[in-house]
Design an enzyme around this catalytic site. Structure first.
Site, PDB file in Angstrom:
ATOM      1  N   ARG A 154       0.755  -1.170   0.039  1.00 26.83           N
ATOM      2  CA  ARG A 154       0.170  -0.062   0.071  1.00 26.83           C
ATOM      3  C   ARG A 154       0.941   1.297   0.151  1.00 26.83           C
ATOM      4  O   ARG A 154       0.701   2.150  -0.847  1.00 26.83           O
ATOM      5  CB  ARG A 154      -0.767  -0.140   1.243  1.00 26.83           C
ATOM      6  CG  ARG A 154      -1.932  -1.091   1.141  1.00 26.83           C
ATOM      7  CD  ARG A 154      -3.113  -1.014   2.440  1.00 26.83           C
ATOM      8  NE  ARG A 154      -3.967  -1.958   2.542  1.00 26.83           N
ATOM      9  CZ  ARG A 154      -3.730  -3.250   2.594  1.00 26.83           C
ATOM     10  NH1 ARG A 154      -2.736  -3.794   3.320  1.00 26.83           N
ATOM     11  NH2 ARG A 154      -4.759  -4.067   2.629  1.00 26.83           N
ATOM     12  N   ILE A 155       1.997   1.212   0.833  1.00 36.29           N
ATOM     13  CA  ILE A 155       2.848   2.608   1.051  1.00 36.29           C
ATOM     14  C   ILE A 155       3.729   2.620  -0.414  1.00 36.29           C
ATOM     15  O   ILE A 155       3.624   3.620  -0.911  1.00 36.29           O
ATOM     16  CB  ILE A 155       3.452   2.404   2.353  1.00 36.29           C
ATOM     17  CG1 ILE A 155       2.836   2.345   3.284  1.00 36.29           C
ATOM     18  CG2 ILE A 155       4.607   3.672   2.142  1.00 36.29           C
ATOM     19  CD1 ILE A 155       3.480   2.079   4.514  1.00 36.29           C
ATOM     20  N   THR A 233      11.875   4.533   5.085  1.00 38.63           N
ATOM     21  CA  THR A 233      11.022   5.104   5.963  1.00 38.63           C
ATOM     22  C   THR A 233      10.084   3.480   6.434  1.00 38.63           C
ATOM     23  O   THR A 233       8.853   3.391   7.014  1.00 38.63           O
ATOM     24  CB  THR A 233       9.646   5.729   5.318  1.00 38.63           C
ATOM     25  OG1 THR A 233       9.187   5.257   4.152  1.00 38.63           O
ATOM     26  CG2 THR A 233      10.367   7.202   5.181  1.00 38.63           C
ATOM     27  N   SER A 234      10.804   2.440   6.137  1.00 37.71           N
ATOM     28  CA  SER A 234      10.209   0.992   6.419  1.00 37.71           C
ATOM     29  C   SER A 234      10.846   0.417   7.572  1.00 37.71           C
ATOM     30  O   SER A 234      10.216   0.682   8.988  1.00 37.71           O
ATOM     31  CB  SER A 234      10.708   0.138   5.301  1.00 37.71           C
ATOM     32  OG  SER A 234       9.797  -0.901   5.436  1.00 37.71           O
ATOM     33  N   ARG A 235      12.027  -0.037   7.772  1.00 35.08           N
ATOM     34  CA  ARG A 235      12.704  -0.875   8.829  1.00 35.08           C
ATOM     35  C   ARG A 235      14.035  -0.426   8.666  1.00 35.08           C
ATOM     36  O   ARG A 235      14.690  -0.653   7.836  1.00 35.08           O
ATOM     37  CB  ARG A 235      12.632  -2.242   8.856  1.00 35.08           C
ATOM     38  CG  ARG A 235      11.097  -2.890   8.878  1.00 35.08           C
ATOM     39  CD  ARG A 235      10.636  -2.536  10.574  1.00 35.08           C
ATOM     40  NE  ARG A 235       9.220  -2.766  10.845  1.00 35.08           N
ATOM     41  CZ  ARG A 235       8.100  -1.833  10.649  1.00 35.08           C
ATOM     42  NH1 ARG A 235       8.382  -0.794  10.183  1.00 35.08           N
ATOM     43  NH2 ARG A 235       7.088  -2.363  10.922  1.00 35.08           N
ATOM     44  N   ASP A 259      13.888   7.830   8.213  1.00 35.48           N
ATOM     45  CA  ASP A 259      13.089   7.806   9.231  1.00 35.48           C
ATOM     46  C   ASP A 259      13.359   6.715  10.221  1.00 35.48           C
ATOM     47  O   ASP A 259      12.429   6.606  11.368  1.00 35.48           O
ATOM     48  CB  ASP A 259      11.611   7.859   8.788  1.00 35.48           C
ATOM     49  CG  ASP A 259      10.676   8.152  10.080  1.00 35.48           C
ATOM     50  OD1 ASP A 259      10.809   9.185  10.756  1.00 35.48           O
ATOM     51  OD2 ASP A 259       9.607   7.698  10.068  1.00 35.48           O
ATOM     52  N   GLU A 264      17.674   1.917  16.423  1.00 29.21           N
ATOM     53  CA  GLU A 264      16.757   3.262  17.073  1.00 29.21           C
ATOM     54  C   GLU A 264      16.272   2.725  18.455  1.00 29.21           C
ATOM     55  O   GLU A 264      15.773   3.636  19.203  1.00 29.21           O
ATOM     56  CB  GLU A 264      15.630   3.429  16.092  1.00 29.21           C
ATOM     57  CG  GLU A 264      14.626   2.393  15.853  1.00 29.21           C
ATOM     58  CD  GLU A 264      13.610   2.587  15.077  1.00 29.21           C
ATOM     59  OE1 GLU A 264      12.594   2.725  15.504  1.00 29.21           O
ATOM     60  OE2 GLU A 264      13.604   2.960  14.015  1.00 29.21           O
ATOM     61  N   HIS A 296      11.350   8.333  13.383  1.00 29.42           N
ATOM     62  CA  HIS A 296      10.518   7.447  13.045  1.00 29.42           C
ATOM     63  C   HIS A 296       9.050   8.081  13.458  1.00 29.42           C
ATOM     64  O   HIS A 296       8.122   7.754  14.322  1.00 29.42           O
ATOM     65  CB  HIS A 296      10.554   6.011  14.135  1.00 29.42           C
ATOM     66  CG  HIS A 296       9.930   4.913  13.524  1.00 29.42           C
ATOM     67  ND1 HIS A 296      10.368   3.612  13.762  1.00 29.42           N
ATOM     68  CD2 HIS A 296       8.658   4.574  12.977  1.00 29.42           C
ATOM     69  CE1 HIS A 296       9.454   2.609  13.278  1.00 29.42           C
ATOM     70  NE2 HIS A 296       8.521   3.223  12.813  1.00 29.42           N
TER      71      HIS A 296
END
Length: 337
Positions: A154-155, A233-235, A259, A264, A296
């Site tokens: 979706r993203i 922006t995932s993992r 992100d 993290e 994040h």
């Protein structure tokens, strides 16, 4: 259902409380992250609600089961922080939020791309000091460049569509399943190795699995196009951070927007402004002028937080009513069995 919410921030409380009007759960909030040492706080709660940096390894799950917890509700899409085999063996049900607001993450991804490409953070910092010189702020057009999108769920599909239709990029995509709508829009599916080698811009939107851990490593960077822009922006662990730093030092990597970060858990979601950060790798990343890191926050919109809260509480209501939850995560299914 009585629910213990861990890693609870003010915004979690606000949106969960608002959504709970439709369900009537009994919710208690804990600032602490959930792990094997804090699991005892969940005594008396049949369900816990956790986030991305809570640790649900075998030890934590055993401790939870020992105090009566039977359900783990992830208020996120990813589940790589949960030992699903251990959960299944212990009879602990795991549910997640598979889709909350793909627009939130996709739009933030484009914001990061533009910010790095056009040196917006550097320009903003200069103007605050009354420095209006433009030297060192030359950017690059997105139009006409080759963008690679790894993962077109979706993203990723939204990002690919924005880059292709909105900015006029040539878009390469890689996924185990091809999206026919993207193909019709001119997106070209290629093997991931081809994408990583040919793209000027690489945007990561795939889950973290053993096969994708350190997808971006020293070999990939060596084979990439000079000046490649890498966005994640995932993992965090999709990228080998040490290899990324070497790529930045050699100028093979022209820009980075993150992100997420593979270590993290010791940093993000906390105010450490008065602390001495012990992570030398992260601190080294911050020294590069062409690196932009956010903590994040790509998911952090009102729409996404509302959807996360309502979906999470709905799953718990299903379990409380004795129904099979729609958003259950099962180890065998994840493994492709």
């Amino acid at each position: 259902m009585r629910i213990a919410v861990f890693s609870a921030k003010a915004y979690d409380r606000r949106f969960l409380d608002a959504a709970n009007g439709a369900f009537g759960h009994e919710i208690d909030y804990f600032d602490a992250r959930l792990d094997a040492t804090t699991a005892r706080l969940a005594g008396g709660y049949p369900a816990v609600c956790v986030f991305v940096n809570d640790r649900l390894d075998a030890a934590a799950l055993e401790a939870l089961a020992a105090v009566g917890v039977r359900t783990v509700a992830l208020r996120c899409a990813g589940y790589n922080n949960v030992d699903l085999d251990a959960a299944e063996a212990l009879g602990v049900t795991v549910v997640r939020v598979p889709a909350y607001s793909p627009e939130a993450v996709a739009e933030f991804t484009l914001g990061l791309i533009l910010a790095v490409d056009r040196n917006i953070p550097r320009a903003w910092s200069r103007v605050r000091e009354n420095n209006f010189a433009l030297d060192g702020l030359i950017g690059r057009n997105l139009s006409g460049r080759v963008a690679g999108v790894v993962g077109t769920g979706r993203i990723g599909a939204l990002v690919a569509r924005m880059l292709r239709i909105g900015f006029g990029c040539e878009v390469l995509a890689s996924d185990v399943h091809q999206d026919p709508e993207l193909v019709a829009a001119g997106v070209r599916y290629v093997p991931v190795e081809t994408l990583l080698r040919e793209a000027d811009l690489i945007s990561l939107h795939c889950p973290l699995t053993p096969a994708t851990r350190h997808l971006i490593d020293a070999r990939v960077i060596a084979d990439a196009r000079p000046g490649v822009l890498i966005v994640n922006t995932s993992r965090g662990a999709l990228i080998d951070t040490n290899a990324l730093i070497e790529g930045l030092k050699s100028r093979k990597v022209g820009g980075v927007a993150l992100d997420v970060y593979e270590q993290e858990a010791d940093l993000f979601f906390e105010d450490l402004s008065n602390e001495i950060i012990q992570d030398d790798v992260f601190q080294r990343l911050l020294t590069f002028p062409n690196v932009l890191i956010t903590g994040h926050q790509a998911f952090l919109t009102e729409e996404a937080l509302g959807a996360i809260a309502s979906t999470t509480l709905a799953s718990l209501a299903e379990i409380e009513a004795g129904r099979e939850p729609v958003n259950r995560v099962v180890a065998a299914v994840v493994k492709g069995a």
